[in-house]
Design a protein around this motif. Structure first.
Motif, PDB file in Angstrom:
ATOM      1  N   ALA A  98       0.844  -1.207   0.000  1.00  0.00           N
ATOM      2  CA  ALA A  98       0.000   0.000   0.000  1.00  0.00           C
ATOM      3  C   ALA A  98       0.880   1.259   0.000  1.00  0.00           C
ATOM      4  O   ALA A  98       0.573   2.239  -0.686  1.00  0.00           O
ATOM      5  N   LYS A  99       1.983   1.226   0.736  1.00  0.00           N
ATOM      6  CA  LYS A  99       2.893   2.384   0.766  1.00  0.00           C
ATOM      7  C   LYS A  99       3.579   2.577  -0.587  1.00  0.00           C
ATOM      8  O   LYS A  99       3.772   3.718  -1.038  1.00  0.00           O
ATOM      9  N   ALA A 100       3.927   1.463  -1.226  1.00  0.00           N
ATOM     10  CA  ALA A 100       4.543   1.563  -2.561  1.00  0.00           C
ATOM     11  C   ALA A 100       3.568   2.182  -3.554  1.00  0.00           C
ATOM     12  O   ALA A 100       3.928   3.049  -4.362  1.00  0.00           O
ATOM     13  N   ALA A 101       2.306   1.765  -3.494  1.00  0.00           N
ATOM     14  CA  ALA A 101       1.287   2.323  -4.393  1.00  0.00           C
ATOM     15  C   ALA A 101       1.034   3.798  -4.078  1.00  0.00           C
ATOM     16  O   ALA A 101       0.824   4.607  -4.995  1.00  0.00           O
ATOM     17  N   GLU A 102       1.062   4.142  -2.799  1.00  0.00           N
ATOM     18  CA  GLU A 102       0.821   5.541  -2.411  1.00  0.00           C
ATOM     19  C   GLU A 102       1.884   6.466  -3.017  1.00  0.00           C
ATOM     20  O   GLU A 102       1.561   7.545  -3.548  1.00  0.00           O
ATOM     21  N   LYS A 103       3.137   6.056  -2.938  1.00  0.00           N
ATOM     22  CA  LYS A 103       4.226   6.891  -3.485  1.00  0.00           C
ATOM     23  C   LYS A 103       4.046   7.120  -4.982  1.00  0.00           C
ATOM     24  O   LYS A 103       4.215   8.236  -5.480  1.00  0.00           O
ATOM     25  N   ILE A 104       3.688   6.053  -5.703  1.00  0.00           N
ATOM     26  CA  ILE A 104       3.498   6.182  -7.147  1.00  0.00           C
ATOM     27  C   ILE A 104       2.283   7.060  -7.450  1.00  0.00           C
ATOM     28  O   ILE A 104       2.327   7.935  -8.321  1.00  0.00           O
ATOM     29  N   GLY A 105       1.194   6.842  -6.723  1.00  0.00           N
ATOM     30  CA  GLY A 105      -0.006   7.634  -6.952  1.00  0.00           C
ATOM     31  C   GLY A 105       0.208   9.104  -6.694  1.00  0.00           C
ATOM     32  O   GLY A 105      -0.271   9.963  -7.455  1.00  0.00           O
ATOM     33  N   LYS A 112      -7.009   8.517  -7.606  1.00  0.00           N
ATOM     34  CA  LYS A 112      -7.740   7.301  -7.226  1.00  0.00           C
ATOM     35  C   LYS A 112      -6.806   6.306  -6.548  1.00  0.00           C
ATOM     36  O   LYS A 112      -7.130   5.738  -5.491  1.00  0.00           O
ATOM     37  N   MET A 113      -5.641   6.079  -7.155  1.00  0.00           N
ATOM     38  CA  MET A 113      -4.653   5.172  -6.567  1.00  0.00           C
ATOM     39  C   MET A 113      -4.136   5.709  -5.243  1.00  0.00           C
ATOM     40  O   MET A 113      -3.993   4.956  -4.270  1.00  0.00           O
ATOM     41  N   HIS A 114      -3.878   7.013  -5.208  1.00  0.00           N
ATOM     42  CA  HIS A 114      -3.341   7.641  -3.999  1.00  0.00           C
ATOM     43  C   HIS A 114      -4.296   7.448  -2.824  1.00  0.00           C
ATOM     44  O   HIS A 114      -3.906   7.018  -1.736  1.00  0.00           O
ATOM     45  N   ALA A 115      -5.583   7.774  -3.065  1.00  0.00           N
ATOM     46  CA  ALA A 115      -6.573   7.670  -1.989  1.00  0.00           C
ATOM     47  C   ALA A 115      -6.782   6.216  -1.569  1.00  0.00           C
ATOM     48  O   ALA A 115      -6.854   5.899  -0.372  1.00  0.00           O
ATOM     49  N   PHE A 116      -6.875   5.309  -2.552  1.00  0.00           N
ATOM     50  CA  PHE A 116      -7.106   3.899  -2.252  1.00  0.00           C
ATOM     51  C   PHE A 116      -5.977   3.320  -1.400  1.00  0.00           C
ATOM     52  O   PHE A 116      -6.226   2.594  -0.423  1.00  0.00           O
ATOM     53  N   SER A 117      -4.731   3.634  -1.753  1.00  0.00           N
ATOM     54  CA  SER A 117      -3.591   3.082  -1.004  1.00  0.00           C
ATOM     55  C   SER A 117      -3.537   3.652   0.408  1.00  0.00           C
ATOM     56  O   SER A 117      -3.156   2.945   1.353  1.00  0.00           O
TER      57      SER A 117
END
Length: 622
Positions: A98-105, A112-117
């Motif tokens: 989830a943290k990896a996805a947050e950084k990319i988002g 959408k990716m940022h909020a979801f992660s």
């Protein structure tokens, strides 16, 4: 990859056999991005029917995304892995992805990716008991969803925040967030969101000791959930519903049916933790039915799965239930063995151990086996838990009273300011009009006097109401605290009696023990017990607190019969506090039958007529 495609990959699609066949066919495509898209959709499908397969597809999607060096696809793959690990209850791995996805988002401004992660991180932290980080992550997710005007995302985040407040025992705030989530899901026609929220509200009402409401909401959640497309969610709901039926001792056949159906579902999809939980629940059912062999089999199946996967909370719960199983079979050594396992695991993972009955069983076991050091250790744990539980209840009640008082005080203050503002405006108008004409000034002056008097009377009445309200709230708080002090005194009386009993046992051991080192250790324990026993008379301390709430109580009893003994006065006090026979026996350290005999003698001394209720009579004594 477009933002729209990212959004679609983060939302569960409508599943069908045709879709599944198409996605699997796309895995053979030469276009790797098409393969990745198909893998993501298959992850969503298999997260609901086969967790191991879902995890394999998730890792394959991440590998291919890294090969094509498309960061947006890498981010979606990390998001999918975080949800896969959520379903597997592996929260450390969930947080990593989830943290990896947050950084990319955040870097690519993929909201959408940022909020979801961020939302997934909140779920992980909440599961681990880190409520501060869980709240922070969900609040950040909420801000992003609100910027996007994504009502479903907002609702899901409200639901997560409700969970956090529920776990921290702030039930009113939890219910407020759940209801907000429920309304948004209904407006968005999101059936799965409605189902999940209904289940959460049901679980909340169970914590609030409202089982009827809990059952109603869980049944609603079951009706909204598809057994075929969401078997894990359906199985969790069956377990929750069965647990309420079992806990409330109603519809036990229905409880057993729920647990057996959930076990079938979890075995079909390979959810090992679900299998362990369902087996543990079935063990409880068969234990209560005294079908010992079946209970033993289900308990040990659950224990084997928990041991294999090192799921410590599940191991602690299972060990506790095995201890109760052996206790009911009068296999005391085995019962204590499992109780100690449950206690040690809870200490290891810093899980609050709140089983007073189990700690008391351990204490009494060591006491009966003449192991005073161990008995004293677990007795201190028991008394600390009792005091902690009582303290938490006191703090919650005081906080509730303070919140209510401050809210009403502010409301009254606002009304007072509004009236003062109205009066000031009236004075200003009278002055302006008075400059136009002396006659108008005179007339308005008289009118102003009457108006001012009326306003002043209103202000006086309002202030009087504020004072009365404040006095009422303070009286309530004083009464509550005084009653809590009385309860505390009762606990101290019982504590000292047990310590005296323990001291006598150790003293007897000293006289028969030949080993000098052991004698020295035992005398040290006696000194430690002496230090813990109150120096003042317990009964005098109790009377001091009791009379703060019930002034002249003992004097009025003496007027009825001056020959009442100290024990009879104590019994009268406990009746006045509305303790039942079992609770009274516990405080007085006697058998319930002895309490009944004492109450019969007391009736005679108080000259009660046949049919006259002793409790009602005592409670009427001022």
């Amino acid at each position: 990859m477009s933002t729209l495609l990212i959004a679609l990959l983060l939302v569960s699609p409508t599943l069908s056999a045709q879709n599944t066949a198409e996605w699997k066919a796309q895995l053979k495509s030469a276009d790797k991005q098409q393969q990745i898209g198909a893998l993501h959709q298959l992850v969503i499908l298999y997260q609901n029917i086969n967790l191991d397969t879902a995890l394999l597809y998730s890792y394959e999607a991440l590998r291919l995304s890294q090969e094509v060096t498309d960061d947006s696809l890498v981010g979606v793959s990390h998001s999918r892995l975080s949800t896969s690990f959520y379903h597997l209850r592996q929260m450390d791995s969930l947080l990593v992805h989830a943290k990896a996805a947050e950084k990319i988002g955040a870097r690519l401004t993929l909201n959408k990716m940022h909020a979801f992660s961020l939302k997934m991180q909140g779920i992980g932290y909440n599961y681990q008991g880190d409520f501060a980080k869980a709240t922070e992550s969900n609040q950040k997710a909420l801000e992003v969803y609100q910027t996007m005007k994504d009502s479903v995302g907002i609702a899901a985040t409200y639901s997560n925040l409700g969970r956090i407040y529920q776990k921290s025992a702030q039930y009113d705030e939890a219910l407020r967030y759940f209801i907000k989530a429920e309304k948004l899901f209904e407006q968005s026609k999101d059936v799965n969101g409605q189902s999940i929220t209904a289940a959460q509200i049901g679980d909340l009402f169970l914590d609030m000791e409202a089982p009827t409401k809990a059952i109603s909401y869980l049944k609603k959640a079951l009706e909204l959930t598809s057994r075929d497309s969401l078997p894990i969610q359906y199985g969790d709901l069956l377990n929750s519903l069965g647990s309420i039926y079992h806990q409330e001792k109603v519809q036990l056949d229905s409880a057993q049916f729920c647990f057996m159906e959930s076990l079938k579902l979890f075995e079909e999809v390979g959810d090992q933790q679900g299998v362990a939980i369902s087996n543990n629940n079935l063990g409880n059912i068969y234990r209560d039915q005294k079908e010992w062999q079946k209970a033993f089999s289900h308990y040990h199946t659950s224990r084997h799965i928990n041991l294999k996967n090192q799921w410590l909370p599940g191991l602690a719960e299972n060990a506790k239930n095995l201890g109760i199983y052996h206790q009911l079979k009068e296999q005391q050594d085995s019962a204590i063995h499992y109780f100690l396992i449950a206690y040690d695991i809870s200490e290891e993972i810093e899980l609050a151990f709140r089983e007073e009955a189990i700690l008391e069983s351990i204490y009494r076991y060591y006491k009966q086996n003449e192991q005073p050091a161990e008995a004293l250790f677990y007795f201190e744990k028991l008394t600390a838990l009792i005091e902690e539980t009582k303290g938490e209840a006191v703090q919650k009640e005081i906080a509730a009273l303070e919140t209510k008082y401050e809210t009403e005080k502010k409301a009254l203050r606002i009304k007072s300011l509004e009236l003062q503002s109205s009066l000031a405006q009236s004075k200003a108008r009278a002055l302006i009009i008075g400059l136009v004409s002396l006659m108008i000034l005179f007339g308005l002056g008289i009118a102003g006097v009457f108006y001012r008097r009326r306003k002043e009377q209103q202000l006086f009445a309002l202030k009087q109401k504020m004072h009365e309200q404040e006095k009422k709230e303070l009286d309530q708080e004083l009464t509550y605290k005084t009653k809590q002090l009385t309860s505390h005194a009762l606990h101290m009386v019982q504590k000292n009696k047990v310590l005296q009993e323990l001291k006598r046992g150790i003293t007897d051991l000293v006289s028969v023990t030949a080993d000098a080192q052991n004698k020295k250790a035992m005398r040290s324990l006696v000194r430690r017990i002496d230090f813990n026993i109150q120096s003042d008379e317990d009964w005098d301390t109790f009377k001091l607190y009791f009379e703060q709430t019930n002034q002249n109580f003992y004097q009025n009893l003496a007027k009825i019969n001056k020959d009442l003994t100290g024990t009879e006065l104590k019994l009268c006090s406990l009746i006045k506090l509305n303790l039942n026979i079992k609770e009274t026996a516990s405080v007085l350290n006697i058998e319930p039958t002895s309490v009944k005999t004492a109450r019969h003698r007391l009736r005679k001394k108080l000259n009660l007529e046949q049919g006259q209720d002793l409790t009602s009579f005592i409670r009427q004594v001022a």
